[in-house]
Design a protein around this motif. Structure first.
Motif, mmCIF file in Angstrom:
data_model
loop_
_atom_site.group_PDB
_atom_site.id
_atom_site.type_symbol
_atom_site.label_atom_id
_atom_site.label_comp_id
_atom_site.label_asym_id
_atom_site.label_seq_id
_atom_site.Cartn_x
_atom_site.Cartn_y
_atom_site.Cartn_z
ATOM 1 N N ALA A 1 0.844 -1.204 0.000
ATOM 2 C CA ALA A 1 0.000 0.000 0.000
ATOM 3 C C ALA A 1 0.874 1.247 0.000
ATOM 4 C CB ALA A 1 -0.910 0.011 1.226
ATOM 5 N N CYS A 2 2.003 1.175 0.667
ATOM 6 C CA CYS A 2 2.848 2.359 0.909
ATOM 7 C C CYS A 2 4.237 2.194 0.320
ATOM 8 C CB CYS A 2 2.955 2.617 2.408
ATOM 9 S SG CYS A 2 1.384 2.765 3.247
ATOM 10 N N CYS B 1 3.429 -0.524 -4.411
ATOM 11 C CA CYS B 1 2.210 -0.865 -5.167
ATOM 12 C C CYS B 1 2.526 -1.141 -6.626
ATOM 13 C CB CYS B 1 1.164 0.241 -5.046
ATOM 14 S SG CYS B 1 1.730 1.870 -5.597
ATOM 15 N N ASN C 1 -0.196 9.035 -4.386
ATOM 16 C CA ASN C 1 0.017 8.211 -5.582
ATOM 17 C C ASN C 1 -0.308 6.752 -5.304
ATOM 18 O OD1 ASN C 1 1.357 9.720 -7.818
ATOM 19 N ND2 ASN C 1 2.746 10.297 -6.163
ATOM 20 N N HIS C 2 -0.860 6.078 -6.298
ATOM 21 C CA HIS C 2 -1.092 4.641 -6.162
ATOM 22 C C HIS C 2 -1.134 4.046 -7.569
ATOM 23 C CE1 HIS C 2 -2.117 0.990 -4.147
ATOM 24 N NE2 HIS C 2 -3.368 0.932 -4.559
ATOM 25 N N ASP D 1 -5.001 -4.756 -6.278
ATOM 26 C CA ASP D 1 -3.929 -4.083 -5.548
ATOM 27 C C ASP D 1 -3.792 -4.783 -4.204
ATOM 28 O OD1 ASP D 1 -6.035 -3.074 -3.983
ATOM 29 O OD2 ASP D 1 -5.394 -0.995 -4.135
ATOM 30 N N PHE E 1 -10.886 5.199 -2.461
ATOM 31 C CA PHE E 1 -9.644 5.969 -2.444
ATOM 32 C C PHE E 1 -9.956 7.465 -2.350
ATOM 33 C CE2 PHE E 1 -5.308 6.933 -3.909
ATOM 34 C CZ PHE E 1 -4.602 5.899 -3.285
#
Length: 131
Positions: free
Chosen positions: A9-10, A13, A43-44, A55, A69
């Protein structure tokens, strides 16, 4: 170490999206960059095909993921919004190609303490093949 869901997630991704697309090429997923508007963070990168997204949550509806999100980001940063930008898959694991895209500064798998690609492959193994 950091739990997988937090790791993907951090900061990793993009590597998860890359590993997923490599594992299931016939499913024709595309990496999509959720690029926050200027002045915002968050950002993702997600693997998407139609309304199916993958994801760190696993599989979800792309529309539901965008809504989730958006709502979550707006709790922290009122007015937050983003563009959804398709990326070429090879960009996800190439620092040189990543840096050529304005605003996209990510690390290659080997630039993590331990190569992040095998970890992503192990994480993905718990999920069934996409329909």
């Amino acid at each position: 170490g950091v739990p997988d869901r937090i790791f993907f997630a951090c900061g990793a991704c993009h590597i998860l999206a890359y590993a997923f697309i490599q594992r299931f090429p016939k499913a024709e997923f595309q990496p999509i960059w959720i690029k926050p508007a200027k002045g915002f963070t968050g950002n993702h990168i997600v693997a998407v095909n139609g309304d199916t997204a993958f994801d760190y949550h696993g599989y979800s509806s792309w529309q539901n993921l965008i809504s989730h999100f958006d709502a979550k980001a707006n709790r922290w940063w009122p007015g937050w919004h983003a563009e959804y930008i398709p990326l070429p898959i090879d960009v996800l694991v190439s620092e040189a190609k990543l840096r050529a895209i304005d605003g996209l500064w990510l690390r290659e798998p080997k630039q993590f303490l331990h190569n992040a690609l095998p970890r992503a492959e192990t994480f993905i193994a718990q999920f069934p093949e996409p329909r």
